[in-house]
Design a protein around this motif. Structure first.
Motif, PDB file in Angstrom:
ATOM      1  N   GLU A 389       0.840  -1.190   0.000  1.00  0.00           N
ATOM      2  CA  GLU A 389       0.000   0.000   0.000  1.00  0.00           C
ATOM      3  C   GLU A 389       0.873   1.238   0.000  1.00  0.00           C
ATOM      4  O   GLU A 389       1.976   1.243   0.547  1.00  0.00           O
ATOM      5  N   SER A 807     -15.013   0.348   0.842  1.00  0.00           N
ATOM      6  CA  SER A 807     -13.610   0.122   0.491  1.00  0.00           C
ATOM      7  C   SER A 807     -13.090  -1.174   1.097  1.00  0.00           C
ATOM      8  O   SER A 807     -12.183  -1.798   0.551  1.00  0.00           O
ATOM      9  N   LEU A 808     -13.681  -1.602   2.216  1.00  0.00           N
ATOM     10  CA  LEU A 808     -13.278  -2.858   2.857  1.00  0.00           C
ATOM     11  C   LEU A 808     -14.250  -3.988   2.570  1.00  0.00           C
ATOM     12  O   LEU A 808     -13.854  -5.156   2.532  1.00  0.00           O
ATOM     13  N   TYR A 809     -15.527  -3.650   2.371  1.00  0.00           N
ATOM     14  CA  TYR A 809     -16.555  -4.670   2.157  1.00  0.00           C
ATOM     15  C   TYR A 809     -17.369  -4.326   0.908  1.00  0.00           C
ATOM     16  O   TYR A 809     -18.532  -3.894   1.005  1.00  0.00           O
ATOM     17  N   SER A1472     -14.263  -6.331  14.115  1.00  0.00           N
ATOM     18  CA  SER A1472     -14.520  -5.947  12.725  1.00  0.00           C
ATOM     19  C   SER A1472     -15.873  -5.279  12.543  1.00  0.00           C
ATOM     20  O   SER A1472     -16.154  -4.739  11.470  1.00  0.00           O
ATOM     21  N   THR A1474     -18.705  -6.668  12.175  1.00  0.00           N
ATOM     22  CA  THR A1474     -19.409  -7.336  11.083  1.00  0.00           C
ATOM     23  C   THR A1474     -20.340  -8.412  11.628  1.00  0.00           C
ATOM     24  O   THR A1474     -20.046  -9.059  12.637  1.00  0.00           O
ATOM     25  N   ARG A1490     -21.281  -5.210   7.505  1.00  0.00           N
ATOM     26  CA  ARG A1490     -20.579  -4.290   8.417  1.00  0.00           C
ATOM     27  C   ARG A1490     -21.569  -3.276   8.971  1.00  0.00           C
ATOM     28  O   ARG A1490     -22.193  -2.526   8.224  1.00  0.00           O
TER      29      ARG A1490
END
Length: 1566
Positions: A389, A807-809, A1472, A1474, A1490
């Motif tokens: 990254e 962006s994550l899920y 998380s 989630t 999420r």
């Protein structure tokens, strides 16, 4: 090789040479098979040489003259070119002598000229062979030179492809076929298989072929790579599919297996490791460097400046800058080649990158990874530590640079940093280290053109971050003398020369322009000139643009204008370039080009012959470069000038531009891919020549499908089609195909999900922004365009709002869009279409879909949620241009407000809380100090930072001040001035002895301190502060003011303060003089102020007091002698401002037009109108820092009325779960109510709750209290016996007695059935067995844990069970076994223990069981806090299915349960945030959802179709489990009220009936 080569291509005799170059290309590019030859019994075409060295040609000619042979034919067709060194004779283009050779419009004349040429060619062939044999026999030439005049093209290709290759085993295949008994009676057919001359077999060709096929080829190629076949001639045609089927099948199978074998062998040998890839990358750039150095001459002064930098003390990069084509690349390459000489005897580690020329050097992140790989490889460091990254990658590179030593300096040369793509913001150079460690040098080049700010942006940024003017070297044009010298040297190296006239032409051109790119274009042009070229054919342009146009014109003339113009236009029109296969596909779909190429014959396959593009590219050497785009190697223009010239030439109008963009859009849509035939029209010439009756036809163009994702054999996604994501939206917009753009891209769920899954959020949003900026449909009205833009921005803003989660899920795309856009569904057709797709296709990725609108809608007050800090944020600042926000916690984070992207992140790795965030006036630096008294100064552009220790270790730091180049740290003893490298420069001691409150720093000669004045001589009790200022090094008279605040105006020339005492609260504006501050104006004020601030324009002054805010307009005129009036803005009753520290409190800001004021207090935003001072709006801002949160509890709810009950601190909320509406709030005492428990009956008629020490039963329909009694300390409230009864559990007795009371009552009259009191050690839950027979209590009697079992109807004690089973531990929960009415389970930390309360028997222990159980009692769950989830069988305690492997996820709270139907398992992980939903039938995860805030409660409906979530931010969310594999859920979502207006109205009417006597809840209350 020669398929599709037109007659025109044979005109210049270049076909054979191009074929040879294509073989070289295959050998260069292919790691596996690169040459396959099929040889039969035909030797093939034997052309005469195109070029013959002059000395050899003269010998041949003299030999023929000596034999008395006429050489007029040779003299006619061959001309001497003395521009070649040594001179050569060149075979002239056929049409230059036989002008009708290519004249297809007059077939008779063409046939005559073609016959003449072939006759002449045969005659010249005999002449050359006769002369060559004579010279060979007299030993004047060797056998190879003689054989050159006898050789067939096929043999030349075999020599190039096999005989001259070192490793044929891994690269070459050969197939040889013999046909016995060829029927010479059918001479026309036989000539396809054997060489015929004069109706007889050509014995010379047979002999030459036999030597090649049977001797030289087998001797060179491995036997495993050579396959021979012998077949018999059959019938008149020779070969027959039926007769020769076995031969053909064996050939096909053998060919396929051998090709696969070579490919597999190559892949096994390929070093696909990071080490192997970096070596390949190095070799490519070193090769490019050598090519540049080989043609470099002059520039000694520039080289000396680079040498001085490399060997000098500079610790910043060196920048080579100049206009495009000025020679920066060559200068940089030459400098790199000289470094070893300059730094001898040291052995520098050289890193060279020509950015944009290879896939790994085109984008920022791959390039940085490549740099880290090379350094690690050379220093033998592990590759595993290299991040992938951008932010950590930049930091890692800087750490690697620290390994440079005097013996091994590290030198980095990066060409064209402005060519990089993929940066997170507009600047692509901020990753560059600007403070270099010892023995490290970095040289970069970039474009700078004074008249073009856009392309000069990166160079301007470099000037800002490097600052040293000596580190910028301008590269200028060569100048006439050097340019002429370079041309002459290049001509010498290229074995070329010019005559006097031609040299004067070159001199005149270089006199007009001497840029290296122009010199290169001139050299490429003059290399084509022959000594016999006519003056009109030797023209040179006077500038770069005209030279490029001339080059394009020549290529068009040579290869066909239509073919060249369309090929180059496609490359120019592309967003990021085209791969060679894509370009060939596009041309093959372009019927305009194909009609031109195939106007006189019908092709076997309607595609462009590959050799045609190869010829064009061969004439554009080094002007097209290969670079990486979307994971593919693509061709694009290397120089910007070429792209501009191509646009100017080929995009002459809007229609031509749209044509090319539309064609590329069709290609990436895959309209004609996968075998779909594309229609076309036959040309009139084709119809006439081939007697075609049809006007139209259709043909498969052999182009690929363009799916969104490519799937593996098991159906999973192997990779996404990044090329389609990058190119398709761009071309749909520019071809004005907005309907297709909406259908396939912007409002297409599959597209959005696939792109979100593979690209950053900003890449998705850029499609919407690009479309909005280019919506100019002439056929649409202004209202239609506005509506379209609004729809696009609705979806884009919805994605922005959910960006932190998506962006994550990315699988939550449907959830986010539905949850945010449902209110916009009825009025927006495209949004409605998208939401329908979300409902239909979204469950494939996440089966939990919002039942109703439950998230912030775009267009509302919330614009972004910026998530990136792991810990609490302790400060943020806006940059002056309002583009970025800088925030600090344990790290500094910079956010781009235009995109919501996290653009930069720096972790200084120091302990403690960061506070006191400051920005420098130029926004280049930030500083903050920690609670451990360390100060960090950070360069926001490069993320470089220094940590400064406390200059006064005995005292805590009070604060910091930051200017553009200085840092001040102040505390009680005084202040210390540092530069931004952390070096101490100066100290000022606090000689007043007073407590330092604040400091204002401008320069070392202008600064101020604010002290708390402790002088007790004043008559009143007011505490005062003192402003002590230094101006031009001299101290002003101290200014005392009351302990409120002082605000400095820009320029520090005036201050605003309260100078009065406790009774006089007047605000004064004072002017700073040379000696003291003087009062110039008084402002009206009636409130004790906590803070004063000025707006950005210093036109309004805002004061904070406990009940609200006061605003003074400083721009209006005030009558002399009167105080300036103020406007008071009051907060709602009960809301207060407090002082967070001296002179600081809650802030208030004004809108741009100064008509609104907005303040943030606690967790809400308050908006006032400045016109009438009324409070207009209170906005929930629960994403802000919430100091205290009250958990929300979801009570029992029913599926008949869809009612849920929630408990807040002050009331019971009644929610309709299909509508998502709060129907009512129930509170017996509206002021000061404290609600702790609530339950609703299954039929939704009654609610039982506890409030402020009372027990209440409510009628839901009338909102009336049916029963009320005092009952304090209630710890549990449970309904039982079909919701006709309930029990309460209360702690009773004095402190330390540890007793509990259980009371049972009826619903709705509240009649008490019984009261049970029992002793306890720890309070545990009370349960009623599944048959409503037994009441089970966990108590403690005689110091032993005991279960008390009562009759649930009468309250009679039935059993006492002393708990003494094996491995007994304290248990925390009692669970009722649903399938065994008399059994309960005691759940402890590592097992569940099942007992029969009727027989008092201990039955068994179930290891790892957490208490969740299915309705049949067969299965439970095991979910340790450290991670993992298993389904266990409760009879034997074995694990039957692992839903989540035991992967360490950290120790967090976990919530697990089965849904009411046992169809799914719910798993919530607080780390998380989630909720994972697993299907019990097969163990598959159907959802990973999420939540927006920490979960406090979760429940499911009786039918298992819906899940309700309660979170700490006060939200109640209802989610439908739209499992695509459950038949009953098909169409279920579309029937929800939120998806249908009719259903919504019906449910809403039903909801009104349910609460017909209740007061409605207003939207503001909701």
């Amino acid at each position: 090789m020669r398929w599709g080569v037109r007659d025109e291509a044979t005109d210049d005799h270049m076909t054979t040479e191009l074929c040879m170059k294509e073989i070289d290309n295959c050998q260069r590019l292919s790691m596996g098979p690169n040459f396959v030859v099929f040889l039969g019994q035909k030797y093939g075409y034997r052309p005469i040489p195109t070029y013959i060295v002059a000395s050899e040609f003269v010998m041949l000619r003299d030999a023929l003259l000596a034999m008395g042979t006429d050489v007029t034919l040779l003299d006619t067709w061959y001309m001497k070119d003395t521009n070649a060194v040594p001179a050569i004779y060149i075979l002239q283009p056929i049409s230059s002598i036989l002008i009708n050779f290519n004249n297809k419009r007059v077939p008779k004349l063409q046939q005559e000229d073609q016959a003449t040429w072939w006759d002449n060619m045969c005659k010249m062939q005999k002449l050359f062979r006769k002369a060559a044999q004579t010279l060979y026999s007299t030993n004047k030439i060797d056998h190879e030179a003689m054989h050159n005049y006898f050789m067939a093209v096929t043999e030349r290709e075999v020599i190039r492809g096999i005989l001259s290759v070192k490793n044929t085993k891994n690269h070459c295949l050969a197939y040889v076929r013999y046909i016995n008994n060829i029927n010479m009676q059918n001479i026309k057919r036989a000539s396809n298989f054997i060489d015929i001359i004069n109706r007889n077999i050509d014995t010379e060709s047979v002999k030459l072929l036999s030597d090649l096929r049977d001797n030289r080829l087998p001797a060179r190629i491995e036997t495993t790579n050579l396959q021979r076949y012998t077949v018999e001639w059959t019938g008149r045609e020779g070969l027959d599919l039926d007769t020769h089927q076995e031969y053909l099948q064996h050939f096909i199978t053998h060919f396929y297996k051998n090709m696969v074998k070579l490919v597999d062998r190559a892949m096994r040998k390929e070093d696909s490791s990071a080490q192997g890839q970096i070596i390949t990358e190095l070799l490519q750039h070193l090769h490019a460097c050598n090519n540049s150095v080989r043609v470099f001459y002059g520039r000694e002064k520039d080289l000396e400046k680079v040498r001085a930098y490399i060997t000098g003390p500079s610790s910043k990069p060196l920048v080579l800058h100049g206009e495009g084509g000025c020679g920066k690349t060559s200068l940089l390459a030459k400098s790199a080649s000289l470094c070893s000489e300059w730094l001898a005897p040291s052995k520098p580690l050289l890193i060279m990158r020509f950015l944009g020329t290879t896939p790994d050097s085109s984008a920022v992140t791959p390039m940085l990874i490549s740099l880290c790989h090379q350094i690690s490889y050379n220093l033998m460091l592990p590759f595993d530590d290299i991040p992938d990254e951008m932010v950590p990658l930049t930091a890692h590179l800087k750490e690697l640079l620290l390994n440079a030593t005097k013996e091994q300096p590290l030198l980095m040369f990066l060409d064209s940093v402005d060519q990089l793509t993929g940066a997170t913001d507009a600047n692509k150079v901020l990753w560059l280290p600007t403070r270099l460690p010892p023995h490290v040098k970095i040289v970069v080049s970039c474009v700078y053109e004074e008249n073009d700010p856009a392309i000069s942006q990166d160079c301007v940024t470099l000037r800002k971050i490097i600052e040293e003017s000596d580190n910028f070297l301008e590269v200028t044009s060569l100048g006439y003398d050097l340019a002429m010298d370079v041309i002459k040297r290049w001509m010498t190296d290229g074995h070329r020369d010019l005559n006097n006239y031609q040299m004067r032409m070159v001199s005149n051109a270089l006199g007009r322009c001497s840029l290296p790119i122009f010199v290169k274009l001139v050299f490429a042009e003059i290399c084509r000139w022959k000594s016999y070229s006519r003056p009109q054919d030797t023209h040179l342009a006077g500038n770069v643009m005209d030279s490029i146009m001339m080059l394009f014109e020549k290529i068009e003339k040579q290869h066909g204008k239509l073919l060249v113009s369309h090929a180059l236009a496609y490359i120019t029109a592309s967003k990021s370039g085209l791969s060679e296969s894509e370009l060939e596909d596009l041309i093959s779909l372009d019927d305009k080009v194909l009609d031109d190429v195939y106007q006189y014959h019908l092709p076997p396959v309607r595609r462009i012959p590959p050799l045609l593009w190869t010829r064009i590219r061969n004439d554009l050497p080094n002007y097209l470069s290969e670079r990486e785009a979307d994971g593919v190697s693509v061709l694009n223009w290397y120089h910007r000038q070429f792209k501009e010239a191509a646009k100017k030439r080929y995009f002459t109008n809007q229609n031509s531009s749209q044509y090319f963009h539309s064609s590329i859009a069709d290609y990436f849509l895959g309209i004609w891919g996968g075998g779909t035939p594309k229609p076309f029209r036959f040309t009139e010439i084709q119809r006439h020549r081939f007697n075609l009756k049809e006007k139209e036809g259709e043909a498969d163009r052999k182009v690929p499908l363009q799916p969104l994702a490519f799937l593996a054999k098991d159906g999973t996604v192997s990779r996404y089609n990044l090329r389609k994501f990058g190119e398709l939206p761009f071309h749909l917009v520019r071809s004005r195909r907005f309907a297709g753009l909406y259908e396939h891209v912007l409002f297409n769920y599959e597209w959005l999900h696939a792109k979100m899954s593979s690209c950053p959020l900003q890449a998705v949003l850029s499609d919407f922004e690009d479309a909005c900026n280019n919506v100019h449909d002439r056929e649409a009205s202004r209202e239609d365009i506005y509506r379209r833009k609004r729809e696009m921005m609705l979806v884009a803003d919805a994605l922005r709002l959910g960006g932190a989660i998506l962006s994550l899920y990315p699988d939550m795309l449907a959830c986010q869009l539905v949850g945010r856009l449902l209110p916009e569904r009825p009025a927006n057709a495209n949004v409605r279409t998208l939401l329908d797709q979300c409902d239909e296709q979204g469950p494939q990725h996440c089966a939990l879909l919002p039942t109703y609108h439950c998230l912030h809608t775009p267009g509302g007050p919330l614009k972004y949620s910026l998530e990136g800090h792991q810990f609490a944020v302790f400060g943020f600042r806006l940059t002056a241009d309002l583009r970025y926000i800088v925030s600090v916690s344990n790290k500094f984070v910079t956010w781009d407000l235009s995109t919501s992207d996290l653009t930069r992140e720096t972790n200084p790795r120091i302990e403690g809380i960061m506070q006191g965030l400051q920005l420098s006036p130029d926004n280049k630096y930030a500083s903050a100090h920690s609670s451990n008294n360390q100060t960090v100064a950070i360069n926001l552009m490069t993320s470089e930072y220094v940590v400064v220790e406390n200059p006064y270790p005995e005292y805590d730091i009070v604060g910091t001040q930051l200017s553009n180049n200085r840092l001040v740290i102040y505390s009680q003893p005084g202040a210390t001035l540092f530069d931004l490298r952390g070096q101490e420069l100066e100290r000022w001691d606090n000689t007043s002895g007073q407590q330092v409150i604040a400091m204002d720093f401008v320069s070392s000669s202008e600064y101020s301190f604010i002290y708390r004045d402790s002088d007790e001589s004043d008559s009143d009790t007011t505490h005062y502060m003192c402003l002590s200022s230094i101006l031009d090094g001299k101290e002003l008279e101290p200014l005392k003011f009351s302990n409120v605040l002082v605000a400095a105006l820009p320029g520090r020339e005036r201050v605003c303060t309260c100078t009065g005492g406790e009774l006089d609260r007047t605000v004064s504006i004072l002017s700073r003089g040379r000696l003291r501050y003087s009062e110039i104006e008084l402002l009206e004020n009636r409130q004790p102020l906590l803070q004063l601030v000025l707006d950005d324009q210093a036109s309004y002054l805002i004061g904070t007091f406990m009940q609200g805010f006061q605003v003074w307009n400083l721009t209006t005129e005030v009558s002399e002698g009167k105080k300036r009036p103020c406007v008071s803005l009051y907060l709602p009753h009960g809301i207060r401002n407090v002082s967070s520290r001296p002179m600081q409190s809650n802030s208030c800001v004004l809108s741009l037009e100064k008509d609104y004021a907005v303040a943030g207090v606690r967790k809400s935003l308050y908006v006032w109108s400045l016109r009438n001072c009324k409070l207009l709006k209170v906005l929930d801002a629960h994403f802000g820092r919430i100091i205290h949160t009250t958990s929300l509890t979801v009570g029992t709810w029913n599926s008949k009325r869809d009612i849920a009950v929630t408990v807040a601190r002050s009331c019971v909320g009644i929610w309709h779960l299909k509508l998502g509406k709060l129907l009512n709030r129930l509170a017996d005492q509206p002021l000061g109510a404290i609600v702790t428990h609530a339950e609703v009956t299954k039929d939704g008629s009654y609610i039982v709750n506890t409030e402020s020490g009372n027990l209440l039963i409510w009628d839901v329909a009338t909102a009336e209290v049916l029963f009320r009694t005092e009952e304090k300390n209630v710890k549990q409230l449970t309904l039982f016996d079909h919701d006709t009864k309930f029990i309460t559990v209360c702690k009773s007795g004095a402190i330390g007695e540890n007793k509990c009371v259980v009371q049972a009552r009826t619903i709705p009259d509240g009649e008490r059935l019984y009261r049970v009191e029992y002793p306890i050690r720890l309070l545990r839950n009370v349960v009623v067995t599944s048959d409503n027979t037994h009441l089970v209590l966990a108590g403690n009697e005689a110091l032993k844990d005991t279960l008390f079992v009562y009759n649930a109807t009468s309250g009679t004690l039935i059993n006492k069970i002393v708990l003494k089973y094996a491995n007994y531990k304290d248990f925390h929960q009692i669970v009722v076994m649903p399938n065994k009415p008399s059994q309960v389970a005691l759940i402890d930390s590592d097992k569940g223990n099942i007992l029969d309360v009727r027989t008092r028997r201990f039955l068994r222990s179930v290891p790892r069981w957490n208490g969740s159980v299915t309705r049949d009692g067969k299965y439970g769950l095991f979910a340790p806090a450290r991670g993992g989830l298993e389904v266990i069988e409760l009879r034997h305690g074995t694990s039957v299915r692992t839903l989540i492997p035991r992967v360490a996820e950290g120790v967090f709270s976990v919530i697990t349960r089965f849904t009411k139907t046992d169809r799914y398992v719910l798993y919530y992980h607080s780390g998380s945030k989630t909720i994972r939903v697993f299907r019990m039938a097969d163990g598959q995860m159907v959802s990973n959802y999420r939540v927006s805030a920490e979960l406090t409660a979760i429940d499911s409906s009786d039918d298992g179709t819906t899940i309700v979530l309660g979170t700490v931010d006060g939200c109640l969310t209802c989610l439908t489990v739209a499992d695509p594999k459950v038949a009953q859920m098909t169409g279920y979502v579309t029937r929800l009220p939120s998806r249908s207006e009719e259903a919504w109205r019906a449910v809403e009417e039903h909801a009104k009936e349910m609460t017909r006597f209740a007061e409605p809840v207003t939207p503001e209350d909701d």
